[in-house]
Scaffold this motif. Structure first.
Motif, PDB file in Angstrom:
ATOM      1  N   ASP A  43     -11.538  -3.667  12.529  1.00 17.93           N
ATOM      2  CA  ASP A  43     -12.864  -3.477  13.126  1.00 17.93           C
ATOM      3  C   ASP A  43     -13.776  -4.661  12.795  1.00 17.93           C
ATOM      4  O   ASP A  43     -14.547  -5.117  13.642  1.00 17.93           O
ATOM      5  CB  ASP A  43     -13.504  -2.178  12.613  1.00 17.93           C
ATOM      6  CG  ASP A  43     -12.717  -0.938  13.049  1.00 17.93           C
ATOM      7  OD1 ASP A  43     -11.902  -1.055  13.998  1.00 17.93           O
ATOM      8  OD2 ASP A  43     -12.902   0.126  12.434  1.00 17.93           O
ATOM      9  N   GLN A  44     -13.690  -5.133  11.562  1.00 20.47           N
ATOM     10  CA  GLN A  44     -14.512  -6.294  11.173  1.00 20.47           C
ATOM     11  C   GLN A  44     -14.108  -7.530  11.979  1.00 20.47           C
ATOM     12  O   GLN A  44     -14.970  -8.278  12.440  1.00 20.47           O
ATOM     13  CB  GLN A  44     -14.347  -6.592   9.673  1.00 20.47           C
ATOM     14  CG  GLN A  44     -15.055  -5.583   8.759  1.00 20.47           C
ATOM     15  CD  GLN A  44     -16.572  -5.738   8.767  1.00 20.47           C
ATOM     16  OE1 GLN A  44     -17.115  -6.667   9.375  1.00 20.47           O
ATOM     17  NE2 GLN A  44     -17.259  -4.809   8.132  1.00 20.47           N
ATOM     18  N   LEU A  45     -12.822  -7.738  12.134  1.00 19.92           N
ATOM     19  CA  LEU A  45     -12.368  -8.896  12.920  1.00 19.92           C
ATOM     20  C   LEU A  45     -12.958  -8.826  14.322  1.00 19.92           C
ATOM     21  O   LEU A  45     -13.406  -9.830  14.881  1.00 19.92           O
ATOM     22  CB  LEU A  45     -10.835  -8.930  13.009  1.00 19.92           C
ATOM     23  CG  LEU A  45     -10.034  -9.200  11.729  1.00 19.92           C
ATOM     24  CD1 LEU A  45      -8.534  -9.210  12.028  1.00 19.92           C
ATOM     25  CD2 LEU A  45     -10.440 -10.513  11.067  1.00 19.92           C
ATOM     26  N   LYS A  46     -12.967  -7.623  14.862  1.00 17.12           N
ATOM     27  CA  LYS A  46     -13.460  -7.461  16.235  1.00 17.12           C
ATOM     28  C   LYS A  46     -14.973  -7.656  16.328  1.00 17.12           C
ATOM     29  O   LYS A  46     -15.470  -8.358  17.206  1.00 17.12           O
ATOM     30  CB  LYS A  46     -13.066  -6.082  16.784  1.00 17.12           C
ATOM     31  CG  LYS A  46     -11.577  -6.007  17.115  1.00 17.12           C
ATOM     32  CD  LYS A  46     -11.165  -4.684  17.724  1.00 17.12           C
ATOM     33  CE  LYS A  46      -9.706  -4.767  18.178  1.00 17.12           C
ATOM     34  NZ  LYS A  46      -9.143  -3.449  18.541  1.00 17.12           N
ATOM     35  N   SER A  47     -15.694  -7.040  15.392  1.00 14.15           N
ATOM     36  CA  SER A  47     -17.154  -7.084  15.537  1.00 14.15           C
ATOM     37  C   SER A  47     -17.735  -8.452  15.197  1.00 14.15           C
ATOM     38  O   SER A  47     -18.849  -8.783  15.605  1.00 14.15           O
ATOM     39  CB  SER A  47     -17.808  -6.007  14.666  1.00 14.15           C
ATOM     40  OG  SER A  47     -17.567  -6.299  13.309  1.00 14.15           O
ATOM     41  N   THR A  48     -17.003  -9.272  14.445  1.00 14.63           N
ATOM     42  CA  THR A  48     -17.553 -10.570  14.037  1.00 14.63           C
ATOM     43  C   THR A  48     -17.154 -11.712  14.961  1.00 14.63           C
ATOM     44  O   THR A  48     -17.623 -12.832  14.795  1.00 14.63           O
ATOM     45  CB  THR A  48     -17.065 -10.927  12.617  1.00 14.63           C
ATOM     46  OG1 THR A  48     -15.617 -10.926  12.620  1.00 14.63           O
ATOM     47  CG2 THR A  48     -17.576  -9.944  11.586  1.00 14.63           C
ATOM     48  N   PHE A  69     -15.643  -4.394  -0.564  1.00  9.44           N
ATOM     49  CA  PHE A  69     -14.911  -5.417  -1.303  1.00  9.44           C
ATOM     50  C   PHE A  69     -15.821  -6.246  -2.207  1.00  9.44           C
ATOM     51  O   PHE A  69     -17.034  -6.258  -2.053  1.00  9.44           O
ATOM     52  CB  PHE A  69     -14.185  -6.332  -0.308  1.00  9.44           C
ATOM     53  CG  PHE A  69     -13.383  -5.560   0.693  1.00  9.44           C
ATOM     54  CD1 PHE A  69     -12.108  -5.093   0.360  1.00  9.44           C
ATOM     55  CD2 PHE A  69     -13.913  -5.227   1.937  1.00  9.44           C
ATOM     56  CE1 PHE A  69     -11.371  -4.344   1.270  1.00  9.44           C
ATOM     57  CE2 PHE A  69     -13.176  -4.480   2.847  1.00  9.44           C
ATOM     58  CZ  PHE A  69     -11.906  -4.032   2.529  1.00  9.44           C
ATOM     59  N   THR A  70     -15.188  -6.932  -3.140  1.00  7.72           N
ATOM     60  CA  THR A  70     -15.887  -7.979  -3.883  1.00  7.72           C
ATOM     61  C   THR A  70     -15.126  -9.281  -3.692  1.00  7.72           C
ATOM     62  O   THR A  70     -13.915  -9.281  -3.465  1.00  7.72           O
ATOM     63  CB  THR A  70     -15.979  -7.692  -5.393  1.00  7.72           C
ATOM     64  OG1 THR A  70     -14.658  -7.576  -5.918  1.00  7.72           O
ATOM     65  CG2 THR A  70     -16.765  -6.442  -5.675  1.00  7.72           C
ATOM     66  N   TYR A  71     -15.864 -10.349  -3.784  1.00 12.37           N
ATOM     67  CA  TYR A  71     -15.309 -11.703  -3.636  1.00 12.37           C
ATOM     68  C   TYR A  71     -15.295 -12.328  -5.025  1.00 12.37           C
ATOM     69  O   TYR A  71     -14.314 -12.893  -5.460  1.00 12.37           O
ATOM     70  CB  TYR A  71     -16.240 -12.460  -2.702  1.00 12.37           C
ATOM     71  CG  TYR A  71     -15.805 -13.831  -2.244  1.00 12.37           C
ATOM     72  CD1 TYR A  71     -15.440 -14.045  -0.915  1.00 12.37           C
ATOM     73  CD2 TYR A  71     -15.812 -14.920  -3.099  1.00 12.37           C
ATOM     74  CE1 TYR A  71     -15.064 -15.304  -0.471  1.00 12.37           C
ATOM     75  CE2 TYR A  71     -15.438 -16.177  -2.653  1.00 12.37           C
ATOM     76  CZ  TYR A  71     -15.071 -16.365  -1.343  1.00 12.37           C
ATOM     77  OH  TYR A  71     -14.704 -17.620  -0.899  1.00 12.37           O
ATOM     78  N   PHE A  83     -17.443 -10.570   4.320  1.00 18.10           N
ATOM     79  CA  PHE A  83     -18.060 -11.819   3.887  1.00 18.10           C
ATOM     80  C   PHE A  83     -17.977 -12.833   5.024  1.00 18.10           C
ATOM     81  O   PHE A  83     -17.046 -12.788   5.822  1.00 18.10           O
ATOM     82  CB  PHE A  83     -17.337 -12.379   2.660  1.00 18.10           C
ATOM     83  CG  PHE A  83     -17.199 -11.383   1.549  1.00 18.10           C
ATOM     84  CD1 PHE A  83     -18.245 -11.160   0.664  1.00 18.10           C
ATOM     85  CD2 PHE A  83     -16.031 -10.622   1.421  1.00 18.10           C
ATOM     86  CE1 PHE A  83     -18.131 -10.219  -0.349  1.00 18.10           C
ATOM     87  CE2 PHE A  83     -15.916  -9.683   0.412  1.00 18.10           C
ATOM     88  CZ  PHE A  83     -16.958  -9.469  -0.476  1.00 18.10           C
ATOM     89  N   TRP A  84     -18.922 -13.767   5.051  1.00 16.84           N
ATOM     90  CA  TRP A  84     -18.807 -14.795   6.100  1.00 16.84           C
ATOM     91  C   TRP A  84     -17.535 -15.601   5.880  1.00 16.84           C
ATOM     92  O   TRP A  84     -16.843 -15.957   6.824  1.00 16.84           O
ATOM     93  CB  TRP A  84     -20.061 -15.684   6.185  1.00 16.84           C
ATOM     94  CG  TRP A  84     -20.206 -16.711   5.096  1.00 16.84           C
ATOM     95  CD1 TRP A  84     -20.950 -16.595   3.963  1.00 16.84           C
ATOM     96  CD2 TRP A  84     -19.584 -17.998   5.036  1.00 16.84           C
ATOM     97  NE1 TRP A  84     -20.825 -17.720   3.195  1.00 16.84           N
ATOM     98  CE2 TRP A  84     -19.997 -18.599   3.827  1.00 16.84           C
ATOM     99  CE3 TRP A  84     -18.711 -18.710   5.871  1.00 16.84           C
ATOM    100  CZ2 TRP A  84     -19.582 -19.870   3.433  1.00 16.84           C
ATOM    101  CZ3 TRP A  84     -18.293 -19.967   5.481  1.00 16.84           C
ATOM    102  CH2 TRP A  84     -18.724 -20.541   4.267  1.00 16.84           C
ATOM    103  N   CYS A  85     -17.258 -15.895   4.609  1.00 16.66           N
ATOM    104  CA  CYS A  85     -15.963 -16.484   4.269  1.00 16.66           C
ATOM    105  C   CYS A  85     -15.117 -15.315   3.785  1.00 16.66           C
ATOM    106  O   CYS A  85     -15.279 -14.852   2.660  1.00 16.66           O
ATOM    107  CB  CYS A  85     -16.144 -17.536   3.180  1.00 16.66           C
ATOM    108  SG  CYS A  85     -14.565 -18.156   2.558  1.00 16.66           S
ATOM    109  N   ALA A  86     -14.267 -14.828   4.649  1.00 19.23           N
ATOM    110  CA  ALA A  86     -13.641 -13.515   4.439  1.00 19.23           C
ATOM    111  C   ALA A  86     -12.207 -13.620   3.940  1.00 19.23           C
ATOM    112  O   ALA A  86     -11.352 -12.826   4.304  1.00 19.23           O
ATOM    113  CB  ALA A  86     -13.713 -12.717   5.737  1.00 19.23           C
ATOM    114  N   CYS A  87     -11.964 -14.577   3.076  1.00 16.76           N
ATOM    115  CA  CYS A  87     -10.586 -14.775   2.603  1.00 16.76           C
ATOM    116  C   CYS A  87     -10.070 -13.597   1.785  1.00 16.76           C
ATOM    117  O   CYS A  87      -8.898 -13.240   1.864  1.00 16.76           O
ATOM    118  CB  CYS A  87     -10.488 -16.061   1.786  1.00 16.76           C
ATOM    119  SG  CYS A  87     -11.771 -16.251   0.534  1.00 16.76           S
ATOM    120  N   CYS A  88     -10.950 -13.010   0.963  1.00 16.53           N
ATOM    121  CA  CYS A  88     -10.463 -12.034  -0.019  1.00 16.53           C
ATOM    122  C   CYS A  88      -9.974 -10.711   0.572  1.00 16.53           C
ATOM    123  O   CYS A  88      -8.867 -10.273   0.236  1.00 16.53           O
ATOM    124  CB  CYS A  88     -11.520 -11.785  -1.083  1.00 16.53           C
ATOM    125  SG  CYS A  88     -11.982 -13.278  -2.002  1.00 16.53           S
TER     126      CYS A  88
END
Lengths: 678, 678
Positions: free
Chosen positions: B36-41, B397-399, B417-422
């Motif tokens: 969902d996050q992938l889609k909405s962002t 989540f936490t980064y 996160f804007w940088c959503a690696c974690c």
């Protein structure tokens, strides 16, 4: 209004003390040593405006190696003038006069006066105030001009400097046709205010006032922060930046992230911060003296900023030695309580110039608000972070004054530095130190002397047209607490004395002859007030400051430094490998407890001729076990402590430490010592 | 040669444990939440190569907000494929297939495959390897392709990725016409090695080998360091640099300051460092397995570097929670022993991805050298720094995973996160975690299973063409030390088991049935070796790991952290304001001693449904006095500790701390726990 750089002439040092001995060394040795350095490095001749090979070196950006040469020369002139007024030396006199001739010759038609922007980049004047120290150099020329004027009583240096000030004033300001710049490295502000006080120049005062009020304006120039604007003018990206800027637009490095009156924590380059605040404090002094009234609201906002920034610095960002600045990258402050002792623990800079500047600020603060705390910090800096920066023979220096050595940064000295701000700063400080001992004058219905530092010295000053007061103090400070005072005057004057009782004395003192009830004594904000009733009856008396027994000092627990340092009176101690010769790990594992017994030993070091009190105690070298607590071994090791200022004078392997691991669960007196129980 | 990302399919989790419960949450909740996050962002559609409004945002330089979108999508695909192989979900399947279609459609004629350099800066491909994550994104596409290939058993993603690898291989290398570049952010190296192992691609292996050997070459390109050369090609000054570079040419930030084999301390960005070393370790694994022999000298120089860098990291630069990286500015390592617990003490980053990558490296190191220490660290990271980074419900989540909160950085979670690696890194880790439990295969004259992690799970693997071995373990790990094993095989096989005995157990265990003298047990480098003599006689047996009693952990004394943390088994504890509700200063002054009594309480948290063991102890809030030691008050306060991984799940004010002030003069067990006394 007076400044120590002006009043020092009223004071003469009498018997030898630690302080006067250092001062004598600077006079007899250091001035000449530094003059030789100026000559051999090219600085002496730089105002001849000839090309020097180092000007070709582009490896440093944006600041080339020679950028501060103007100031090195200027500070030496300033220091030389202070010493010349005490003891004439034909060689120094000739050098000063020759330098002044060269400076005069270097001034451009329009008044401009800067080596780099005349010789190396003549088309780029005023293009990078943030980094290029143009106004900083101007400031030191102004300070030199004041000192030169007061000693030589001629305009040889004052005249060109006055012309230069006019040129600067023309360029910077809020009027049409002016730009809204201010120096990246403050210094000119305090110089201008002293110049204004000595010469009465309104232009100098107004320029300083403008620099102080404009600083940190987020939209000063064309709606932009001045440094953003000037970066654009240079065609530079904001991502292109000096190595001292950890990230882009690190304007806190030069205290320009906010207007000064909105700043609440002391940030960035510590020398810049201290020079800046010294000027702010002087602005308030000039207001309080009635010379340049600020108005109540403005005064309040400046003093609020001073209080907040001073307290933030002393309570949270100062080392127990009076050093400031934990971070090497920007030669400045870390976050609150971030005070590692050395490089291998995360940093420690404690630059010599920074503590000299704390003394300058503290001296001004004593005029804003007579509180012994400022005097305590002034003295702490003087006898520790500042005094340690010159070898006992006056020829070798330190720039950085860490509290612990490490493999990367040993405790050692240099003859000189490419950025040579510290050595001549020390020279001019010792030259004018008499002005820091006390302030005085007519007042309190007669006369007053506020004594900030103890030594053996005498001051004389006029009270009215025909009367003169002389106060003499004699002591073996900082080793002993007894100070004998002798007060005299041409005609009787009601003289009030205020004598600082350091916080570490915990309000404990003795006065002799004892006071009668009618003239009872009291301590107010760290000063013991001796009323005219007492001084008139006892023109000779002695004060004994108590509590000279060695004590354990601890940094604030939030610093995470679970260590103990030894102090005795104003002197902070360290261990050095010379006296503790089986140390190999920079005393990192040496552990002591608050209940270790300490003994004192008076020493005369044969090699250096230095007399001091050494301390002996015992502790152990902790093991760093994988399990369990590093228990104390059955046999302790002996430890010898010497004054921190004395470190690195006797050879050795450069291993040294101030704070040793605290093996007890209780801590020592938390630094800074601030309570007055008297 | 096997990788956990491939072998995880051999393992099935049986009864519920903490680990399998988390894994089930990721499967049932997190995968969909992240989709969902992938889609909405905008990430989901980015491979359609249409303009997205965020591409206009130039406020970040040089890395724009969308630069890692390719990798976010790729990591989610990878994680989805791992979970699909266990439990089919039509929605996830459809999303994977649609994403793969879009990726295929985004590939350029020549094989190029990157969103930013196709849509936003199409003329600037390969112009900034140092900063622009082009090869990093490629690496994640390769990892996704391997996972996709193994699950779908088709070439839909593998084929375009193969073509892309060929394009990259053509450009980078040492031959004429190639340039000597390598990624600023390592990742592609480990991806290429796994790709090579699964597909047999020599090209992939050689490209990875080239990247690893070329890295840090001071004169790789035209006699210059590649990053210097590429900076010049862009026409940029070296003084123009990302904010992550504290000074110019901070190439240690990307481990390119020296060739890898010459590096002796782990430096810079911690995720980069770990991905890089994982690839190095894999290079050695591929050599040791005979797949790609390195030659003795080369192997030795790689393993030397691995040993030095691993030991430097674990002994001097790792938090007690398995977190690495103290410094926010470059998301990476500080100097040795610089491990503040939080922002207000100087830093603490401990990024989620970094500890995931430590697990990846540790897993590889177990193949290079079967030493329980690597397993201990793998487990430490898993149950602490990694597990804490997802809420118990799998949606937050936490980064960054600090050990202490502060006013500036509370202990709290984010949706994204804007940088959503974690977050997607966590997903793919839990998806493949079965592969980390053990390694196994034919060998030792029969078969072997090396058990690294305890849970309730079963693994089956072939031994020869017709035989299969199954090992089942059942436990309530990490709460209890008893693990029941059941070994079976189609036909009898001599099976050796090696069971990790964590260092904190101090070699203490019990096995049942007890061993006879002929089959005596021994611990070798942290693994209890169970011989075929025993397993053949006792196919069902149980091991009990002892020493689960709570213990006090201390960071190394050189960290200047005079604190105590509580641990129980592999779980590190913290205090949170939820359980200790009169705390207002982030537990900064809460003091405990090594002799405080600790009690355990089994808890079921009603709100989160979480079961765990809480710890209770007592301590006091120290005062910070000006004089004297902050004595212990007469009445203690009660303290409740919860697992660090459980923090920030129950509301509260975000106040949390792992290490509390140590009020005793002895310290706890020094982290890392490394001794094997067995």
């Amino acid at each position: 209004m007076s400044h120590p750089q002006v009043t020092f002439k009223d004071t003469t040092f009498t018997r030898k003390t630690l302080l006067s001995a250092r001062r004598a060394t600077v006079s007899s040795k250091t001035l000449q040593t530094q003059l030789d350095q100026l000559k051999s490095t090219g600085r002496y001749d730089c105002f001849k405006l000839k090309w020097h090979p180092i000007y070709d070196d582009k490896s440093m950006w944006p600041v080339p190696f020679h950028l501060f040469w103007d100031s090195d020369v200027a500070k030496w002139i300033e220091g030389a003038c202070y010493f010349l007024s005490e003891s004439y030396d034909a060689g120094l006199d000739a050098a000063v006069q020759e330098l002044v001739e060269m400076i005069r010759g270097a001034q451009q038609e329009d008044g401009y006066l800067n080596v780099h922007y005349t010789v190396v980049e003549p088309t780029k004047r005023w293009s990078n105030l943030r980094d290029m120290h143009e106004l900083y150099n101007a400031g030191h020329l102004i300070e030199a001009a004041v000192a030169h004027y007061l000693y030589y009583k001629n305009d040889q240096l004052k005249a060109p400097v006055e012309k230069y000030i006019s040129l600067i004033r023309k360029r910077f300001g809020t009027a049409d046709g002016q730009v809204r710049g201010y120096p990246g490295h403050p210094e000119i502000e305090l110089a201008l205010l002293r110049y204004a006080t000595v010469t009465g120049s309104s232009e100098a005062y107004e320029l300083a006032h403008y620099f102080l009020t404009e600083r940190g304006n987020p939209e000063g120039q064309d709606g932009k922060h001045y440094y953003d604007w000037e970066t654009e003018q240079r065609g530079e990206s904001r991502w292109m930046r000096p190595d001292a800027f950890p990230t882009n637009r690190t304007y806190w490095n030069c205290q320009a992230h906010l207007p000064i009156t909105e700043q609440t924590a002391v940030e960035g380059h510590s020398v810049r911060a201290m020079y800046l605040l010294t000027a702010v404090a002087d602005l308030v002094c000039l207001s309080d003296s009635g010379d340049k009234p600020l108005g109540e609201k403005a005064r309040k906002s400046w003093t609020n900023a001073l209080d907040q920034l001073w307290n933030n610095m002393v309570d949270k960002r100062m080392y127990v030695t009076g050093g400031i600045g934990a971070i090497k990258q920007w030669e400045g402050f870390g976050i609150d309580y971030f005070l590692p002792q050395g490089t291998d623990e995360g940093g420690c800079y404690a630059e010599t110039c920074a503590s000299i500047a704390v003394m300058m600020l503290a001296e001004r603060m004593l005029h804003v608000d007579l509180d012994g705390h400022y005097g305590d910090i002034l003295e702490l800096c003087l006898y520790n972070n500042v005094m340690t920066s010159m070898s006992t023979d006056g020829t070798k220096f330190t720039y950085v004054n860490q509290l612990a050595s490490s493999g990367k940064d040993k405790s050692e000295r240099s003859d000189w530095f490419w950025c040579a701000c510290c050595p001549p700063n020390l020279t001019r400080l010792y030259g004018s130190i008499g002005g820091y001992l006390w302030d005085y004058g007519p007042g309190d219905g007669g006369a007053y002397v506020n004594v900030h530092l103890y030594s053996s010295a005498q001051v004389s000053f006029a009270v009215g047209d025909e009367n003169s007061v002389t106060l003499h103090q004699e002591s073996n400070w900082p080793w002993e607490g007894k100070i004998r005072f002798r007060l005299s005057s041409t005609n009787p004057v009601d003289t009030t004395l205020r004598l600082r009782v350091p916080a570490w004395a915990q309000g404990s003192y003795e006065i002799s002859p004892e006071t009668s009830e009618q003239t009872s004594l009291k301590i107010e904000k760290g000063y013991l007030i001796i009323s005219p009733a007492y001084t008139s009856k006892n023109p000779e008396f002695s004060l004994e400051i108590k509590n000279f027994a060695p004590r354990y000092l601890s940094p604030h627990p939030y610093s995470m430094q679970h260590v103990l340092a030894l102090a005795r009176g104003p002197i902070v101690y360290c261990v050095e490998d010379v006296d503790n010769d089986w140390e190999t790990n920079h005393f990192k594992d040496v552990t002591i407890t608050t209940d270790s017994r300490i003994t004192e030993e008076r020493k005369e070091d044969a090699e250096t001729g230095e007399s001091y009190i050494a301390l002996h105690s015992n502790g152990w070298t902790r093991s760093v076990p994988n399990r369990g607590g590093g228990a104390r071994p059955s046999v302790d090791r002996d430890l010898t402590f010497v004054p921190y200022y004395f470190r690195s004078n006797r050879g050795g392997r450069g291993q040294m430490r101030v704070g040793l691991v605290n093996g007890s669960s209780v801590i020592g007196t938390v630094f800074p010592e601030r309570d007055y129980t008297g």
